[in-house]
Design a protein around this motif. Sequence first.
Motif, short mmCIF file in Angstrom:
data_model
loop_
_atom_site.label_atom_id
_atom_site.label_comp_id
_atom_site.label_asym_id
_atom_site.label_seq_id
_atom_site.Cartn_x
_atom_site.Cartn_y
_atom_site.Cartn_z
N ALA A 1 50.52 -19.92 40.76
CA ALA A 1 50.73 -20.61 39.48
C ALA A 1 49.68 -21.00 38.65
CB ALA A 1 51.93 -21.43 39.70
N VAL A 2 48.78 -21.85 39.74
CA VAL A 2 47.66 -22.34 38.88
C VAL A 2 46.73 -21.27 38.43
CG1 VAL A 2 45.48 -23.51 39.39
CG2 VAL A 2 47.80 -24.30 40.29
N GLU A 3 46.37 -20.26 39.05
CA GLU A 3 45.37 -19.00 38.49
C GLU A 3 46.45 -18.47 37.17
OE1 GLU A 3 42.49 -17.98 39.47
OE2 GLU A 3 42.36 -19.73 40.68
N THR A 4 47.49 -18.20 37.24
CA THR A 4 48.10 -17.58 36.35
C THR A 4 48.23 -18.70 34.94
OG1 THR A 4 49.66 -16.63 37.66
CG2 THR A 4 50.05 -16.60 35.24
N ALA A 5 48.28 -19.95 35.20
CA ALA A 5 48.16 -20.88 34.13
C ALA A 5 46.76 -20.88 33.45
CB ALA A 5 48.76 -22.31 34.68
N VAL A 6 45.86 -21.01 34.35
CA VAL A 6 44.49 -21.07 33.72
C VAL A 6 43.99 -19.73 33.08
CG1 VAL A 6 42.04 -21.06 34.15
CG2 VAL A 6 43.62 -22.62 35.72
N SER A 7 44.35 -18.52 33.46
CA SER A 7 44.12 -17.21 32.78
C SER A 7 45.11 -17.33 31.53
CB SER A 7 44.38 -16.07 33.67
OG SER A 7 45.72 -16.04 33.94
N ALA A 8 46.25 -17.84 31.65
CA ALA A 8 47.20 -17.64 30.29
C ALA A 8 46.86 -18.78 29.26
CB ALA A 8 48.60 -18.11 30.67
N ARG A 9 46.19 -19.79 29.76
CA ARG A 9 45.80 -20.40 28.59
C ARG A 9 44.35 -20.29 27.72
NH1 ARG A 9 45.93 -23.98 24.72
NH2 ARG A 9 45.19 -21.97 24.04
#
Length: 347
Positions: free
Chosen positions: A246-254
Amino acid sequence: MAISTIDPATGKTLRTFTPLSAEELEAKLQTAADTFRAYRETTFADRVTWLRRAADLLEAEADRYGRIMTQEMGKPFDAAKAEAKKCATACRYYVDKGESLLRDRLVDMGTGRAFVRYQPLGPVLAIMPWNFPFWQVVRFAAPALMAGNVGLLKHAHNVPQCALALEELFLQAGFPRGAFQALLIETADVNRVIEDRRVRAVTLTGSEGAGRAVGAAAGKAIKKVVLELGGSDPFIVMPSADMEKAVETAVSARLINNGQSCIAAKRFIVADAIYPEFERRFVERMKRVTVGDPMDAKTDLGPLATRGILDGLHAQVEASVKAGARLLLGGKPLEGPGNFYPATVLA
């Protein structure tokens, strides 16, 4: 007023173009109208050949096209090259599917014979944004050209070289001269083009404000219009989520496209039970983001596209903090040349 390429990583003006005069714009509109009369009679086989060649050029010249994108709006070079190749995929889709999508559709009326036939409209004006300066244009141009229309591109003011490179691309691919033209014009001239009787339809991808203006102008002129406007959904994290993923996806998505994508994650809503851990890990991961030269493969976050965007973002951050937000990371422009803003987290 000149139309310029200003490198967002350095602030230096790389090239300057003089907007089209009234006479030059008139000549291009007439060229579009004249070209359409002949182009609409070309065969699907001809258009397939040219569009396939465009796809080949986009792949073969991905480095060159990517460099233009990066120099004009600052996206990481690897992402810019990938954008050019994605455009090739779009062209090939319409190479494979275009004729079948446009084939006559028989309609069972019980008696007699009826069918639906798709015919080209004519010159179509596309008003496109800077954030995906090739993709947004090609996803309009490929189906429009395959359908027998001709294109007129009014690109964003800060990516004139992308606009000219796209015009060159379709010409090199074999499309007739005038089938796709870049219009280096000021925003004030757009209504004139929309109102021109030779322009048959309009499409815009951009802000809600631009959509209102273009939609109103097209409506006044009784012309078909397609608008894709801004907006995004929240990124929601529930207790069942894999926290690391979730954290990795959140950072890349931002951070996609230096954070300048309509579908980028812009706000994160996290369940109370896991909020403290998510906030801590999210901030820790953001601290490891590498900000710098977009041509460097190690860079995660390049510059914002324009100085105005940088100033607007910083004003938003300051207003949020003043309204009670907690600043957990970043929060002010980086010193030195270019439009660099660090990874910033507000809670």
